[in-house]
Design a protein around this motif. Structure first.
Motif, mmCIF file in Angstrom:
data_model
loop_
_atom_site.group_PDB
_atom_site.id
_atom_site.type_symbol
_atom_site.label_atom_id
_atom_site.label_comp_id
_atom_site.label_asym_id
_atom_site.label_seq_id
_atom_site.Cartn_x
_atom_site.Cartn_y
_atom_site.Cartn_z
ATOM 1 N N ARG A 193 16.298 37.183 53.153
ATOM 2 C CA ARG A 193 16.759 37.866 51.815
ATOM 3 C C ARG A 193 18.054 37.327 51.599
ATOM 4 N NH1 ARG A 193 14.881 42.715 54.090
ATOM 5 N NH2 ARG A 193 17.018 43.587 54.356
ATOM 6 N N LEU A 194 18.934 37.281 52.456
ATOM 7 C CA LEU A 194 20.286 36.729 52.208
ATOM 8 C C LEU A 194 20.410 35.261 51.911
ATOM 9 C CD1 LEU A 194 22.444 38.622 54.850
ATOM 10 C CD2 LEU A 194 22.194 38.947 52.513
ATOM 11 N N GLY A 195 19.354 34.564 52.609
ATOM 12 C CA GLY A 195 19.467 33.008 52.312
ATOM 13 C C GLY A 195 20.249 32.134 53.160
ATOM 14 N N VAL A 196 20.055 30.865 53.032
ATOM 15 C CA VAL A 196 21.087 29.918 53.891
ATOM 16 C C VAL A 196 22.389 30.009 53.855
ATOM 17 C CG1 VAL A 196 21.464 27.467 54.134
ATOM 18 C CG2 VAL A 196 19.260 28.223 53.564
ATOM 19 N N GLU A 197 23.071 30.111 52.448
ATOM 20 C CA GLU A 197 24.373 30.380 52.217
ATOM 21 C C GLU A 197 25.047 31.712 52.520
ATOM 22 O OE1 GLU A 197 26.253 27.864 51.812
ATOM 23 O OE2 GLU A 197 24.664 26.377 52.242
ATOM 24 N N GLU A 198 24.336 32.445 52.014
ATOM 25 C CA GLU A 198 24.834 33.872 52.165
ATOM 26 C C GLU A 198 24.935 34.458 53.766
ATOM 27 O OE1 GLU A 198 24.771 38.513 50.282
ATOM 28 O OE2 GLU A 198 23.688 36.870 49.635
ATOM 29 N N THR A 199 23.956 34.053 54.550
ATOM 30 C CA THR A 199 24.142 34.417 55.773
ATOM 31 C C THR A 199 25.415 33.871 56.544
ATOM 32 O OG1 THR A 199 22.508 32.378 56.017
ATOM 33 C CG2 THR A 199 21.562 34.751 56.323
ATOM 34 N N LYS A 200 25.690 32.863 56.074
ATOM 35 C CA LYS A 200 27.114 32.227 56.630
ATOM 36 C C LYS A 200 28.155 33.162 56.828
ATOM 37 C CE LYS A 200 26.262 27.336 55.340
ATOM 38 N NZ LYS A 200 26.740 26.393 54.628
ATOM 39 N N THR A 201 28.084 34.222 55.905
ATOM 40 C CA THR A 201 29.284 35.072 55.780
ATOM 41 C C THR A 201 28.953 36.583 56.709
ATOM 42 O OG1 THR A 201 28.213 36.542 53.999
ATOM 43 C CG2 THR A 201 29.527 34.683 53.495
ATOM 44 N N TYR A 202 27.982 36.264 57.421
ATOM 45 C CA TYR A 202 27.630 37.378 58.537
ATOM 46 C C TYR A 202 27.833 36.914 59.735
ATOM 47 C CZ TYR A 202 25.553 40.471 54.941
ATOM 48 O OH TYR A 202 25.224 41.282 53.825
ATOM 49 N N PHE A 203 27.654 35.587 59.879
ATOM 50 C CA PHE A 203 27.893 35.000 61.272
ATOM 51 C C PHE A 203 29.214 34.472 61.464
ATOM 52 C CE2 PHE A 203 23.260 35.306 60.981
ATOM 53 C CZ PHE A 203 22.858 35.427 62.358
ATOM 54 N N ASN A 204 29.379 34.182 62.873
ATOM 55 C CA ASN A 204 30.818 33.905 63.212
ATOM 56 C C ASN A 204 31.133 32.509 62.701
ATOM 57 O OD1 ASN A 204 33.469 34.312 64.269
ATOM 58 N ND2 ASN A 204 32.800 33.637 66.268
ATOM 59 N N TRP A 205 31.125 32.230 61.500
ATOM 60 C CA TRP A 205 31.664 30.809 60.903
ATOM 61 C C TRP A 205 33.133 30.939 60.404
ATOM 62 C CZ3 TRP A 205 28.591 26.530 57.994
ATOM 63 C CH2 TRP A 205 27.498 26.466 58.875
ATOM 64 N N THR A 206 33.907 29.913 60.864
ATOM 65 C CA THR A 206 35.187 30.052 60.919
ATOM 66 C C THR A 206 35.687 28.523 60.616
ATOM 67 O OG1 THR A 206 35.967 29.582 63.155
ATOM 68 C CG2 THR A 206 35.377 31.751 62.523
ATOM 69 N N ALA A 207 36.889 28.459 60.365
ATOM 70 C CA ALA A 207 37.362 27.159 60.042
ATOM 71 C C ALA A 207 37.194 25.977 61.317
ATOM 72 C CB ALA A 207 38.781 27.107 59.658
ATOM 73 N N THR A 208 37.017 26.613 62.089
ATOM 74 C CA THR A 208 37.035 25.900 63.542
ATOM 75 C C THR A 208 35.351 25.694 64.353
ATOM 76 O OG1 THR A 208 37.734 27.482 65.074
ATOM 77 C CG2 THR A 208 39.348 26.071 64.258
ATOM 78 N N ASN A 216 30.321 37.985 62.772
ATOM 79 C CA ASN A 216 31.607 38.426 62.348
ATOM 80 C C ASN A 216 31.417 39.982 61.937
ATOM 81 O OD1 ASN A 216 30.426 38.450 59.749
ATOM 82 N ND2 ASN A 216 31.477 36.728 59.064
ATOM 83 N N PRO A 217 32.413 40.670 61.483
ATOM 84 C CA PRO A 217 32.375 42.054 61.203
ATOM 85 C C PRO A 217 31.178 42.322 60.260
ATOM 86 C CG PRO A 217 34.633 41.658 61.422
ATOM 87 C CD PRO A 217 34.032 40.335 61.391
ATOM 88 N N PRO A 218 31.074 41.942 59.218
ATOM 89 C CA PRO A 218 29.857 42.297 58.225
ATOM 90 C C PRO A 218 28.620 41.910 59.117
ATOM 91 C CG PRO A 218 31.477 40.781 57.090
ATOM 92 C CD PRO A 218 31.804 40.718 58.533
ATOM 93 N N GLY A 219 28.272 41.027 59.688
ATOM 94 C CA GLY A 219 27.197 40.804 60.432
ATOM 95 C C GLY A 219 26.841 41.756 61.502
ATOM 96 N N ALA A 220 27.942 42.147 62.271
ATOM 97 C CA ALA A 220 27.797 43.245 63.140
ATOM 98 C C ALA A 220 27.272 44.666 62.668
ATOM 99 C CB ALA A 220 29.100 43.252 64.129
ATOM 100 N N ILE A 221 28.000 44.892 61.537
ATOM 101 C CA ILE A 221 27.755 46.077 60.821
ATOM 102 C C ILE A 221 26.253 46.196 60.452
ATOM 103 C CG2 ILE A 221 28.474 47.339 58.655
ATOM 104 C CD1 ILE A 221 31.327 46.575 59.203
ATOM 105 N N ALA A 222 26.037 45.180 59.729
ATOM 106 C CA ALA A 222 24.324 45.015 59.179
ATOM 107 C C ALA A 222 23.608 45.031 60.242
ATOM 108 C CB ALA A 222 24.262 43.605 58.349
ATOM 109 N N VAL A 223 23.685 44.556 61.539
ATOM 110 C CA VAL A 223 22.643 44.646 62.755
ATOM 111 C C VAL A 223 22.755 46.073 63.104
ATOM 112 C CG1 VAL A 223 22.071 43.930 64.844
ATOM 113 C CG2 VAL A 223 22.773 42.071 62.940
#
Length: 261
Positions: A193-208, A216-223
């Motif tokens: 439902r979230l799709g390719v791009e929005e799921t990046k905001t739920y996983f631990n995607w950082t600058a590095t 990350n926090p939104p993903g952990a809360i969602a699960v």
């Protein structure tokens, strides 16, 4: 080699003296123990913003239901037992408590004999150690299929990544009459439902790093919300045991303590 059912049960019962489980829990309080891997585990300041879903689960449970998060990075159903981590839980779990069991990510590592289990034999055998051990102490085991990784095909379809492990756990839950939280199916549907791009905001995607396994926090809360809803749907918990299932949870509620020596 597959363990016999007698061997599995004996190992679970012998993990700690049964007298340790006989002491009654304080009236009106219960503990939900989590046995699992890094996707659920407590994270510390040096790992932020990586967040295990077990860190967010208390936000959805009543204050009289304590979460004891024993999930640990890198563990499989086998290595968790071999390191004595299941025995540690069984030494303190009490009648009326819950043991929530989520493994597969590291059981899948076929090149690592310390962690690998085969879905339809040794994986199920090890899961029975948790089930039988909890039941022997008057606690209730709850199986949870592993939360899905972030993986999409070229057409944008969310892909399952856990092979036969979810099916093997579902079959074991039916065979043993254990409540099943199908987090794998629910999380896969959520990523779709979230799709390719929005799921990046739920996983631990950082600058590095681009981490498609940990949250990350939104993903952990969602699960954690999925887990809490499943605990209610399967009647493991009653409506009075849960809260905020439809509320927005501020990510600022997530904190990362300093690791202790």
């Amino acid at each position: 080699m597959s363990l016999s059912r007698r061997q599995v049960t004996a190992a679970a019962l012998a993990a700690v003296p049964l007298t340790l489980a006989a002491a009654p829990a304080p009236k009106g309080s219960r503990t939900l123990y989590i046995a699992g891997d890094s996707t659920a585990a407590q994270k510390y300041a040096d790992a932020a913003p990586e967040t295990g879903w077990g860190m967010a689960l208390p936000f959805f449970l009543h204050k009289d239901l304590t979460v004891a998060n024993h999930a640990m990075n890198g563990r499989s159903s086998k290595s968790f037992v071999d390191e004595g981590r299941l025995a540690a839980i069984l030494s303190v779990i009490r009648p009326g408590d819950l043991l929530l069991i989520q493994f597969a990510h590291n059981d899948e590592k076929a090149t690592d004999p310390a962690r690998y289990t085969e879905p339809w034999t040794t994986y199920q055998d090890h899961l029975r150690l948790y089930v039988d051990g909890a039941r022997a102490r008057g606690a209730r085991p709850v199986l949870a299929t592993s939360v899905e990784r972030r993986r999409f095909d070229a057409a944008g379809n969310a892909l399952p990544t856990h092979g036969d492990y979810p099916a093997a756990m579902r079959a074991l839950a039916r065979e043993e009459g254990v409540a099943l939280l199908d987090v794998q199916a629910l999380s896969l549907a959520l990523w779709q439902r979230l799709g390719v791009e929005e799921t990046k905001t739920y996983f631990n995607w950082t600058a590095t790093e681009q981490d498609n396994t940990h949250f990350n926090p939104p993903g952990a809360i969602a699960v954690a919300r999925l887990v809490a809803r499943e605990l209610l749907r399967t009647r493991v918990l009653a409506p009075r045991d849960v809260r905020r299932l439809d509320d927005e949870i501020p990510t600022s509620w997530i904190t990362w303590p300093e690791a202790t020596a």
